[in-house]
Write a protein that holds these residues in place. Structure first.
Motif, short mmCIF file in Angstrom:
data_model
loop_
_atom_site.label_atom_id
_atom_site.label_comp_id
_atom_site.label_asym_id
_atom_site.label_seq_id
_atom_site.Cartn_x
_atom_site.Cartn_y
_atom_site.Cartn_z
N GLN A 298 2.22 1.68 -3.51
CA GLN A 298 1.16 2.11 -4.44
C GLN A 298 0.77 3.56 -4.22
O GLN A 298 0.52 4.30 -5.18
N HIS A 299 0.72 3.97 -2.97
CA HIS A 299 0.33 5.35 -2.67
C HIS A 299 1.31 6.33 -3.32
O HIS A 299 0.90 7.32 -3.94
N LEU A 300 2.61 6.05 -3.19
CA LEU A 300 3.60 6.94 -3.80
C LEU A 300 3.45 6.96 -5.31
O LEU A 300 3.49 8.02 -5.95
N ARG B 25 -4.10 17.44 -3.02
CA ARG B 25 -3.50 16.53 -2.04
C ARG B 25 -2.60 17.30 -1.09
O ARG B 25 -2.65 17.13 0.12
N ASN C 66 -2.53 16.86 -7.39
CA ASN C 66 -1.35 17.13 -6.57
C ASN C 66 -1.56 18.35 -5.70
O ASN C 66 -1.22 18.36 -4.52
N GLN D 33 -5.76 2.88 2.01
CA GLN D 33 -6.24 2.80 0.62
C GLN D 33 -6.09 1.39 0.05
O GLN D 33 -6.96 0.91 -0.67
N HIS D 34 -4.99 0.76 0.38
CA HIS D 34 -4.75 -0.59 -0.15
C HIS D 34 -5.86 -1.55 0.30
O HIS D 34 -6.39 -2.31 -0.50
N GLY E 164 -1.61 5.16 2.59
CA GLY E 164 -1.45 4.10 1.59
C GLY E 164 -1.96 2.76 2.11
O GLY E 164 -2.61 2.01 1.38
N SER E 165 -1.70 2.46 3.38
CA SER E 165 -2.16 1.20 3.96
C SER E 165 -3.69 1.13 3.97
O SER E 165 -4.30 0.12 3.63
N MET F 183 2.48 6.43 4.32
CA MET F 183 2.35 5.02 4.65
C MET F 183 1.04 4.73 5.38
O MET F 183 0.41 3.70 5.15
N GLY G 110 0.82 -1.21 0.00
CA GLY G 110 0.00 0.00 0.00
C GLY G 110 0.86 1.27 0.00
O GLY G 110 0.54 2.24 -0.70
N SER G 111 1.95 1.25 0.75
CA SER G 111 2.82 2.43 0.80
C SER G 111 3.44 2.69 -0.57
O SER G 111 3.51 3.83 -1.04
N PHE H 198 0.73 6.15 -7.23
CA PHE H 198 -0.53 6.59 -7.82
C PHE H 198 -1.01 7.95 -7.32
O PHE H 198 -1.76 8.62 -8.01
N PHE H 199 -0.62 8.33 -6.11
CA PHE H 199 -1.08 9.62 -5.60
C PHE H 199 0.00 10.69 -5.67
O PHE H 199 -0.29 11.85 -5.86
N HIS H 200 1.26 10.27 -5.50
CA HIS H 200 2.35 11.26 -5.56
C HIS H 200 3.00 11.28 -6.93
O HIS H 200 3.86 12.10 -7.18
N HIS H 201 2.62 10.32 -7.78
CA HIS H 201 3.25 10.19 -9.09
C HIS H 201 4.77 10.13 -8.94
O HIS H 201 5.51 10.74 -9.69
#
Lengths: 201, 201
Positions: A163-165, B125, B122, B163-164, B160-161, B157, A160-161, A167-170
């Motif tokens: 993926q977050h970077l 966010r 961005n 969201q995952h 992201g966790s 993190m 998840g960490s 997809f959300f932070h590009h």
């Protein structure tokens, strides 16, 4: 009449072509808009050839995504949980950084509420995660992580960490960033942060 | 001629209606397929009324999403980092569990590679994260987390966790699960796992 083996040899490149065309179409238009006719055209075959082997769109997409997923995740076993997890996350990052990998994940995310896509993806996710989760479970067994560690949750937090970077932070996580994620999660898990039965108070 | 105040009073419900219609359309069809004409129809106004205030689709969507985002994230300051983070993640979970919240996030994920959507998201966010990140930074300042903690990464993190679990496991995290995520990440960060300059070796 050709032997079974000869038919297989003739059949495989065709299957490969059709499943490749399916993945390309999925990446281009997503699941909802995917048409078996367009896939057949793209693969240069008759649509009945496709329907004969995969009677529904779900069957076809399922076969294509499973094939892609099969070749995707290693089950590292270097003896150190940290280096195993770094290897696995690096592989996931590389996969998610390809154009097709990104498109597939975005499709899953965008259409994940469709029961068909959700069921398909759950099945694939479980099979893909079995290797990495076994790696975490081994670390629990040999005492690197506390007994009772929630293996699924620890792995979810790592992925998840990442993926977050992406997809959300590009941001495509560097090797350094991956090590940072692994260190934080494993240190937290070592301290018992990932125990199943921890009180939520 | 109506006073400035009278015009505002007459203007606000109209703006509200148009931006609400924009969010509903976004949730329904996504950014790429959104048409200003359909938004105008849905809001019961002429499309020139929309274009006069928001000359482009990006302007309109930006205004609608910003408005939604403005009301979305708290900046908890209970004095304990753990309970602050639990409050923030609970709020994010609740927001992402609504039909519209899910649709908006799926839209961001599905179309995040469009430069227009990426730039817009961005910006939003960053503004939404400023509160929670200030909360983490305060914890570093008062010594609850080590100096040099990468505040942005720690927060990424946590989110992201969450969201995952929501998007890949189709699991709405319980309060217990949220506490588990917060405990693991904060314990890892306490041990220095989230330091900026940690060697990746």
């Amino acid at each position: 009449m050709p032997s079974e083996r000869a038919r297989q040899v003739r059949g495989e490149p065709l299957i490969e072509k059709i499943l490749e065309a399916t993945l390309d179409e999925l990446a281009r238009v997503g699941y909802a808009a995917l048409s078996v006719e367009t896939v057949a055209e793209r693969a240069g075959v008759n649509k009945t050839t496709v329907y004969r082997r995969w009677p529904t769109k779900t069957d076809l997409v399922g076969a294509a995504v499973k094939r892609e997923a099969d070749t995707a995740l290693c089950s590292a076993d270097t003896g150190s949980l940290r280096s195993d997890m770094i290897a696995i996350l690096t592989e996931i990052r590389d996969m998610l950084s390809t154009r097709r990998g990104q498109a597939l994940i975005r499709m899953i995310l965008a259409e994940g509420l469709t029961p068909e896509v959700a069921a398909l993806m759950n099945e694939i996710r479980k099979s893909k995660e079995s290797g990495p989760k076994a790696t975490v479970a081994r670390a629990v067994a040999r005492g690197e992580l506390p007994r009772g560690t929630d293996v699924e949750m620890v792995f979810s937090m790592l992925v998840g960490s990442l993926q977050h970077l992406l997809f959300f932070h590009h941001e495509t996580p560097t090797n350094h960033r991956i090590a940072q994620i692994v260190d934080l999660v494993l240190e937290g898990a070592c301290r018992g942060g990932g125990r199943c039965l921890r009180s939520a108070n």
